[in-house]
Design an enzyme around this catalytic site. Structure first.
Site, PDB file in Angstrom:
ATOM      1  N   ASP A   1      51.360  36.203  27.438  1.00 20.21           N
ATOM      2  CA  ASP A   1      50.021  36.477  27.933  1.00 20.21           C
ATOM      3  C   ASP A   1      49.044  35.707  27.026  1.00 20.21           C
ATOM      4  O   ASP A   1      49.426  35.119  26.022  1.00 20.21           O
ATOM      5  CB  ASP A   1      49.738  37.990  27.946  1.00 20.21           C
ATOM      6  CG  ASP A   1      48.623  38.337  28.942  1.00 20.21           C
ATOM      7  OD1 ASP A   1      48.590  39.480  29.412  1.00 20.21           O
ATOM      8  OD2 ASP A   1      47.802  37.442  29.257  1.00 20.21           O
TER       9      ASP A   1
HETATM   10  C1  GLC Z   1      44.891  38.093  30.827  1.00 21.65           C
HETATM   11  C2  GLC Z   1      45.766  39.151  31.475  1.00 21.65           C
HETATM   12  C3  GLC Z   1      46.862  38.593  32.328  1.00 21.65           C
HETATM   13  C4  GLC Z   1      46.379  37.314  32.993  1.00 21.65           C
HETATM   14  C5  GLC Z   1      46.169  36.276  31.903  1.00 21.65           C
HETATM   15  C6  GLC Z   1      45.663  34.945  32.445  1.00 21.65           C
HETATM   16  O1  GLC Z   1      44.630  38.431  29.504  1.00 21.65           O
HETATM   17  O2  GLC Z   1      46.353  40.124  30.617  1.00 21.65           O
HETATM   18  O3  GLC Z   1      47.223  39.601  33.276  1.00 21.65           O
HETATM   19  O4  GLC Z   1      47.345  36.861  33.927  1.00 21.65           O
HETATM   20  O5  GLC Z   1      45.282  36.735  30.887  1.00 21.65           O
HETATM   21  O6  GLC Z   1      44.377  35.122  32.961  1.00 21.65           O
END
Ligand code: GLC
Length: 732
Positions: free
Chosen positions: A279
């Protein structure tokens, strides 16, 4: 899941003559490490200008680094994708195309109801259709991969991301996980109207302590496997191509550096050979958690955990080469990561056509087309849950209706992850109603804001309500206050909304409350004082039309809660598949002390998992089993009669729960094991049948073996998780 072939190259795919293994064999270390990096598209644009400034400089990235990255996230149009891909390929020596990824969570431009709402449809075909349309629109805009489905099991509405989940049950979540993956990916990723799915957030991100986002998650491995892992595994069994790590710790180790989770379970036990992405900056955050002293150790931990792509931080690009030189990470390990990424690009057909046939013309034709809006309206209406109706709904069309409240004529009803969805394209509740009754019969006053309000607005709303025959009170949350990083300690309606509701209810007119929210909220007072309550969630682009379809009877509500509504926030976590304890309270009128209860509130949720009303009236009778004992390999046939004694054709979701009365570990008082959605015309009766099989009775025992145990069970059947008929049976 298919096993990966990496012995110097995969088998030639009949459909194309590209060999990933050969490409990999000819890549330099820097080119390989570049594939592991994912950045925002601005880094590619900026690099094009040659300036190594701003975020690029802060992340210690060089132009060469940027020219080798493997993917970007959050582009929003075909034009942008084509520009970025061309800029990049002009600089990339091996001409390895970028992967384009984005958060297509519940729609791309046509926005569908939030996943928690789709979870209340109990309809896998509708879920699959919403994902298919989302993929068609996203692919037309140049997206190759979506960071969806989010399949985290949730039990705590203080956590704002419950909106992204399909709810509190592992079986139901697993069915939705499969449906979303099928919708996004279809049968062949070379289909230019499909995109790869990325299941997230592995693992157990949905139950942070205190409902506070990113907070600690700690549970036994047995509970993790029993409740939280099944939905991720279901997505991967449906051939989901990618998986995202979660921010939280699991058993004291953040997922992104958790080798047991990411390698031992995910890769070795489950055989997942797809791409794992961190993430956002979660690799770097291993330092902040306190398991990595520096960025080098963070890179080492994440690579050891076989995390292939580092999203939006630069530990890999800064230290991977050093780790290889020092023998801390083998080049074979890096090759495995790079191979998986290149393989995904090959499966998507990017080596034949880095643009996957996108065009601005096609994008314009596909996005937000009438057919997509029509589907969005149908899916939104199916996701709404009728929580109360004392003879008010459906509304007649010749009455004067006052639409009162901050969400009465509000286009901010799309939800949090709305990609390129535009609120101005949403249909408000008032606009939807104007499609049902004469405009002169619609009055409107805002009454107050979602989080604020003035006396004048409130008084004006009361006067408006006085002039009407029926009041439609549109209340709820601000769509910016649900989703990521929106945890709330209090989950009542904010601002002066309840004050407005009380003033309107004093008029003693038939009052329907329509709720636009992204989580179960405290509605005890509203539920007791209003004639009708409809949970509309954040219903998306066609929300106002879908609510109006239900209010005026063009659609008979069929939604059933996939997440419990707590009596109050102090009751959380409250969920249907709880354990009995040694001192169960049993019925709510048991006032004995020294039982597991509260002194000030009931144990039961305000509204249980599976609850939902209809304009029809469904009566259950004649629940029976064809035998009351069976052994492994046999089945018990369960059947029940369901009759629609109401005046409307309606859809009922008949649910089968099972309780294991004695196990080597304590078993829940009930578990959803199957359900059927049936349509009944007025007066029609159907016999609904289920098969009870031994595999339904399996669970993780103390030794983490997934198996059933002989003994006594209870089969329960009904419309929700609290009003049930039951029959005992035995596994011998
Ligand atoms: C965010 C979220 C995740 C998302 C990623 C990209 O922090 O936790 O669900 O897909 O970043 O935006």
């Amino acid at each position: 899941m298919k096993k990966m072939l990496i012995d110097g190259g995969d088998k030639m795919d009949q459909q194309n003559n590209f060999n990933v293994g050969e490409l990999l064999a000819g890549m330099t270390i820097k080119e390989k490490i570049g594939q592991l990096i994912q950045l925002l598209p601005s880094f590619v644009k900026e690099n094009a200008s040659g300036a190594v400034t701003g975020p690029m400089e802060q992340m210690g990235l060089t132009r060469e680094d940027i020219s080798n990255i493997g993917s970007v996230l959050a582009t929003t149009s075909a034009g942008e994708m084509m520009e970025i891909q061309k800029l990049f390929l002009d600089k990339n020596e091996k001409k390895i195309p970028l992967l384009f990824m984005a958060d297509v969570i519940h729609g791309f431009r046509t926005i569908f109801p939030i996943p928690l709402a789709i979870g209340c449809t109990w309809d896998m075909e509708l879920a699959e259709k919403s994902a298919e349309i989302s993929a068609r629109e996203a692919a037309a805009a140049g997206i190759n991969v979506t960071f969806s489905p989010m399949v985290d099991l949730v039990r705590d509405p203080r956590w704002g991301r419950v909106m992204e989940s399909t709810g509190e049950d592992p079986y139901l979540n697993s069915l939705f996980a499969r449906a979303f993956v099928r919708g996004y990916q279809g049968k062949n990723l070379r289909d230019k109207e499909r995109i790869a799915a990325c299941v997230k957030h592995f693992a157990a991100y949905g139950v942070p302590e205190g409902g506070r986002d990113y907070n600690t998650v700690d549970m036994s491995e047995r509970v993790l496997r029993e409740y939280y892992l099944p939905s991720y595994k279901a997505a991967l069994e449906e051939d989901c191509k990618m998986l995202m790590t979660s921010f939280n710790t699991v058993d004291g180790i953040p997922s992104t550096g958790n080798k047991y989770l990411m390698k031992d379970i995910l890769r070795d036990e489950w055989g997942f050979d797809g791409v794992v992405i961190s993430d956002w900056a979660a690799v770097l955050e291993l330092m902040v958690h306190g398991v990595a002293e520096g960025r080098k150790e963070a890179a080492h931990m994440a690579l050891e955990a076989e995390v292939d792509i580092e999203m939006m931080s630069s530990c890999y690009v800064e230290h991977a080469e050093e780790l290889i030189k020092e023998g801390m990470i083998s080049i074979e390990q890096i090759d495995r990561c790079v191979y998986r990424i290149l393989k995904l690009k090959e499966e998507l057909g990017l080596f034949e056509d880095p643009y996957r046939g996108v065009s601005v013309k096609k994008e314009k034709e596909v996005l937000l087309c009438e057919a997509h809006r029509k589907s969005a309206r149908e899916i939104a209406a199916s996701s709404m849950v009728l929580l109360k109706n004392e003879g008010v709904l459906p509304l007649s069309r010749d009455k004067k209706a006052a639409v009162i409240g901050p969400l009465g004529d509000n286009k901010e009803i799309l939800g949090f992850w709305i990609c390129t969805g535009k609120s101005e394209e949403a249909v408000t509740l008032k606009e939807g109603i104007s499609g049902k009754i004469l405009k002169q019969n619609i009055l409107y006053s805002k009454g107050c804001g979602i989080t604020d309000g003035t006396d004048e607005e409130l008084e004006e709303a009361v006067e408006t309500a006085k002039a009407a025959d029926v009041v439609i009170l549109a209340l709820g949350e601000n769509q910016e206050r649900v989703g990521e990083s929106t945890s709330r300690a209090h989950i009542e309606l904010e601002g002066r909304q309840m004050e407005l509701a009380r003033r309107v209810l004093e008029l003693s007119k038939p009052t329907v409350v329509v709720l636009f929210n992204g989580r179960p909220i405290e509605i005890r007072e509203l539920l007791s004082s209003c004639s009708a309550v409809l949970e509309a969630w954040f219903p998306g682009t066609e929300g106002g039309n879908a609510v109006a379809d239900i209010l005026f009877g063009d659609v008979n509500p069929s939604g059933r809660l996939s997440m419990s509504f707590p009596y109050t926030v102090g009751q959380i976590p409250v969920y249907y598949n709880n354990l009995n304890t040694g001192r169960p309270k049993g019925s709510e009128d048991n006032n004995k002390r020294f039982v597991s209860s509260y002194m000030d509130i009931p144990n039961s949720p305000l509204l249980p998992f599976g609850f939902g009303l209809s304009y029809s009236k469904f009566e259950y009778s004649d629940f029976k089993l064809d035998k009351t004992s069976f052994s492994k390999g046999e089945v018990i046939k369960a059947s029940v009669k369901v009759r629609n004694s109401g005046g409307y054709t309606g859809i009922e979701t008949v649910k089968l729960y099972i309780r294991d009365l004695h196990g080597s570990v304590v078993r829940p008082v009930k578990e959803l094991k199957s359900f059927r959605r049936i349509k009944l015309v007025p007066g029609e009766e159907q016999v609904v049948e289920f098969q009870i099989k031994e595999e339904m009775l399996r669970f993780y025992n103390r030794k983490l073996e997934f198996k059933s145990e002989p003994g006594k069970f209870k089969a329960m059947i009904g419309s929700n998780s609290s009003e049930l008929n039951d029959i005992d049976f035995e596994l011998i």
